[in-house]
Design an enzyme around this catalytic site. Sequence first.
Site, short mmCIF file in Angstrom:
data_model
loop_
_atom_site.label_atom_id
_atom_site.label_comp_id
_atom_site.label_asym_id
_atom_site.label_seq_id
_atom_site.Cartn_x
_atom_site.Cartn_y
_atom_site.Cartn_z
CD1 TRP A 99 -1.74 -2.28 2.16
CD2 TRP A 99 -2.62 -1.79 0.17
NE1 TRP A 99 -2.55 -3.32 1.80
CE2 TRP A 99 -3.10 -3.06 0.59
CE3 TRP A 99 -3.04 -1.27 -1.06
CZ2 TRP A 99 -3.98 -3.82 -0.18
CZ3 TRP A 99 -3.91 -2.03 -1.84
CH2 TRP A 99 -4.37 -3.28 -1.40
CG ASP A 167 -2.39 4.32 4.82
OD1 ASP A 167 -3.33 4.10 5.59
OD2 ASP A 167 -2.19 3.67 3.77
CE LYS A 191 -6.87 -2.90 6.22
NZ LYS A 191 -7.13 -4.25 5.71
#
Length: 357
Positions: A99, A167, A191
């Site tokens: 990511w 992030d 999540k």
Amino acid sequence: MKKHNFYAGPSILSQHTIQATADAIINFADMGLSILEISHRSKQFQAVIDEASALVKELLDVPEGYSVLWLGGGASMQFAMVPMNLLAKKAAYLDTGTWAHNAVKEARLFGDVDVVASSEAEKYSFIPKGWSVPQDADYFHFTSNNTIYGTEMRVDPDAGRVRLVGDMSSDIFSRPVDVSKYDIIYAGAQKNLAPAGVTLVIVRDDAMGHVDRPIPTMLDYRTHIKKGSMFNTPPVLPIFSAMQTLRWYKELGGVEALEKRDLEKAAKLYEAIDASPMFVGCVTDPADRSIMNVTFRMTPEYADLEGEFVDFCAQRGIVGIKGHRSVGGFRASLYNALPIESVEELVKAMHDFRNSK
């Protein structure tokens, strides 16, 4: 059979959140209507988004001058929105996983990107050390937790005078964060917060408006700051679920209490992996091990038994432990809502499977 949910995302939610959301789908705020069908402009939903934002600020101790936004598009949309709003000439990125790598790719559409360090050549098995942030960069971006590879940065990095962007999609609310060091923090909800469909973004208001490029209205953070995340119809249901999760976090004692729980769960599983002749951890440096996503595999002599172990676990209600398709092995995601009893069941399954061979 009780299920022990180790899926990496969408992932386990607290029973508090699931039950409250189910109730709201039938009858939201005693309106006689489902939350699926009410106006996002109603006073009842405005109360939800206001409370959710206030709880984020309380739990993370967000200073004045920051806005809490609830946006669509997932964290992947933020890969483009961040550079679109912040990158004037050059940005700095730390490449620690898939990511982070994708974020670099998107940023290069808007300007130069200096990758200060990368562990890609070693299959992202560690967090690079000894790097520095160029002080002429417009901002420095890092991914705090790498779900696929099981590495994590559990401290706020020092970027000097450079704007800091984090992030935190897979570990937000699992440790205290000094929000004052950041200009943007973003996290996909699926999540540690809510069902998929909303992204939490914390933005320092005065960091916006310093690039010359025209920015599409929907992709300009200032639009959503000004409109309180109501410029267009927001993801109503996930925001309601997020509010319920945040209420539960507060009841548990806040981020410090959550961190203590998470560290205990991770320690129990890593201890079992390290002590086992059958399993081995994937992260080379224990200091880089994630407490959210524990990655491990069979030792070479048992490698042909990986599929059999997944099936063995499934028979005991242990689901979601198969590793990401790009790396194989196993991945146990220990997000905030996972009870320690589920970790104990996985450890027992590891022990019993080994004894059966």
